[in-house]
Design an enzyme around this catalytic site. Structure first.
Site, PDB file in Angstrom:
ATOM      1  N   TYR A   1       0.810  -1.216   0.000  1.00 55.49           N
ATOM      2  CA  TYR A   1       0.000   0.000   0.000  1.00 55.49           C
ATOM      3  C   TYR A   1       0.847   1.271   0.000  1.00 55.49           C
ATOM      4  CZ  TYR A   1      -4.529  -2.248   0.677  1.00 55.49           C
ATOM      5  OH  TYR A   1      -5.670  -2.964   0.509  1.00 55.49           O
TER       6      TYR A   1
ATOM      7  N   ASP B   1      -3.200 -17.190   5.439  1.00 60.66           N
ATOM      8  CA  ASP B   1      -4.231 -18.059   4.858  1.00 60.66           C
ATOM      9  C   ASP B   1      -4.879 -18.901   5.946  1.00 60.66           C
ATOM     10  OD1 ASP B   1      -1.706 -19.128   5.085  1.00 60.66           O
ATOM     11  OD2 ASP B   1      -1.787 -20.340   3.269  1.00 60.66           O
TER      12      ASP B   1
ATOM     13  N   ASP C   1      -5.934  -4.996   5.903  1.00 60.71           N
ATOM     14  CA  ASP C   1      -7.106  -4.468   5.207  1.00 60.71           C
ATOM     15  C   ASP C   1      -8.099  -5.595   4.931  1.00 60.71           C
ATOM     16  OD1 ASP C   1      -8.755  -2.744   3.893  1.00 60.71           O
ATOM     17  OD2 ASP C   1      -7.549  -2.577   2.084  1.00 60.71           O
TER      18      ASP C   1
ATOM     19  N   LYS D   1       2.788 -13.887   6.017  1.00 57.67           N
ATOM     20  CA  LYS D   1       3.006 -15.066   5.163  1.00 57.67           C
ATOM     21  C   LYS D   1       4.514 -15.276   5.055  1.00 57.67           C
ATOM     22  CE  LYS D   1       1.380 -18.169   2.224  1.00 57.67           C
ATOM     23  NZ  LYS D   1       0.576 -19.323   2.614  1.00 57.67           N
TER      24      LYS D   1
END
Ligand code: NAD
Length: 383
Positions: free
Chosen positions: A152, A249, A273, A215
């Site tokens: 972002y 995930d 987000d 991740k």
């Protein structure tokens, strides 16, 4: 010790409140707050939130600032200079949503505000109020999202641009010749700042656990760094706040299956987000999910939801998310009693289920659903 702004949604234990200047706000004083109504449903929900806050008796001088799609013709930009100046001066703002025009070259006003004012922590409590349609019985999570880095940060290069070609030259076998490229910066300094914020938040709010989400098995340098800094900061809070890590995930599945196991989540920008919306879905949807963007010099309080353009001007949107963002703002300003009173009134109206907007009804087409204004009136009548 760094003093963090402490505010609560629905906790019984009072916590000390400090402005980031270190000065304690005086209860009962008159506050000056920037009000950015925004566009789409923004002006309607902002008006509802303002009326509820004013009705609580807290004295606020609102400095209204226009921003968003509706003022582009007038100012040539969706973010006129005066808006930033006003927030810098007042240090606190309540903001309605603002549309991000796609493909016009204007960057997101929401992202620009966070970056310009260095509002590095996004705080989104997701709490289930009795009466809200949900698959769960108990959810009381807080998502803390790093706001300044990650994908972002806005560092992007167009397909075919010389910069994209230059970057590709570092790893030609991995990047297609016609690829557009986004850069994902994650620094130890910003990661440390957000972890400290999360742990201080947990301590101040009587919360027991911080879960870091990323991740790191795939993005070893960026997300791996995020977890490593998380472990370092967690060591400073050992014995006071638990710490654990989850891959993003797996976290999505865990949140859907057993959200009651989680407490404070801390994430880099993009995952934060996405999981904010997921968590809002656990507690009844975007209409009830408040938020705040906090920095050392300013704080902007705004709902998780966007400008929902299809409902613009229809008096249909749920004002709860922005009203609860206002509750967070009042706690930030030290107006705890009024904040508690408004939150109780909101909870009562939701529990009764009578004067609520369409999204809080069993059937979304229920003709007894009330409008934005009427739901605000019902909340005011219970203050
Ligand atoms: P959105 O949140 O505006 O709307 C998605 C859907 O959620 C709506 O169609 C509606 O069904 C529901 N919804 C949202 N708010 C609601 C409310 N208060 N009451 C009842 N239902 C509500 O998301 P979007 O359609 O993806 O985004 C629209 C615009 O808003 C985009 O331009 C986006 O960039 C912008 N946006 C702004 C912010 C912000 O200002 N902070 C945040 C998110 C999205």
């Amino acid at each position: 010790m760094m003093l963090l702004s402490c505010y609560r949604i629905g906790r019984a234990i009072p916590v000390p409140f400090y402005q980031s200047t270190g000065k304690k706000e005086r209860k009962g004083m008159r506050h000056r707050v920037t009000l950015i109504p925004g566009d789409g449903i923004g002006p309607e929900v902002a008006e509802a939130a303002r009326r509820v806050i004013d009705a609580s008796g807290v004295e606020i001088e609102w400095e209204v600032q226009e921003a968003g799609a509706d003022v582009m013709d007038k100012y040539g930009t969706p973010l006129p200079d005066g808006v930033l100046e006003s927030v810098r001066r007042n240090r606190v703002a309540l903001k309605g949503p603002i549309t991000t025009p796609i493909g016009t070259g204007f960057r997101s006003v929401n992202v620009a505000l966070r970056q310009e004012l260095n509002l590095y922590a996004c705080v989104r409590p997701c709490k289930l109020y009795p009466g809200v349609r949900s698959r769960y019985e108990r959810v009381d999570l807080v998502i803390i999202r790093e706001n300044t880095e990650d994908l972002y940060a806005g560092v992007e290069f167009e397909s075919g641009s010389p910069q994209a070609e230059q970057i590709r030259s570092f790893a030609p076998q991995k990047i297609a010749p016609d690829a557009a490229i986004s850069i994902k910066p994650i620094s130890p300094s910003a990661s440390r700042r957000i972890f400290r914020f999360a742990f201080e938040y947990a301590l101040a709010h009587g919360r027991r656990k911080v879960t870091a989400v990323a991740k790191a098995n795939i993005m070893k340098y960026t997300d791996g760094l995020f977890f490593r800094v998380g472990q370092e900061v967690a060591a400073e809070y050992a014995g006071r706040v638990e710490y654990e890590e989850r891959l993003v995930d797996n976290m999505c599945m865990q949140l859907v299956q057993k959200p009651e196991l989680y407490d404070v989540l801390v994430l880099p920008n993009l995952y934060g987000d996405i999981l904010s919306d997921l968590a809002a879905g656990l507690v009844g949807g975007l209409g009830v999910a408040p938020g705040a963007n906090i920095g050392d010099d300013a704080a902007v309080f705004e709902a998780t939801h966007g400008s929902a353009p299809k409902y613009k001007g229809l008096n249909k949107a749920n004002p709860t998310a922005l009203i609860l963002s206002g509750v967070m703002m009042l706690r930030y300003l030290g107006e705890t009693e009024a904040a508690d009173r408004i939150e109780r009134a909101v909870a009562e109206v939701i529990r009764e289920g009578r004067y609520v907007t369409y999204d809080l009804k069993e059937d979304r087409n229920d003709p007894t659903a009330v409008g934005t204004r009427e739901m605000a009136d019902a909340i005011i009548s219970r203050l």
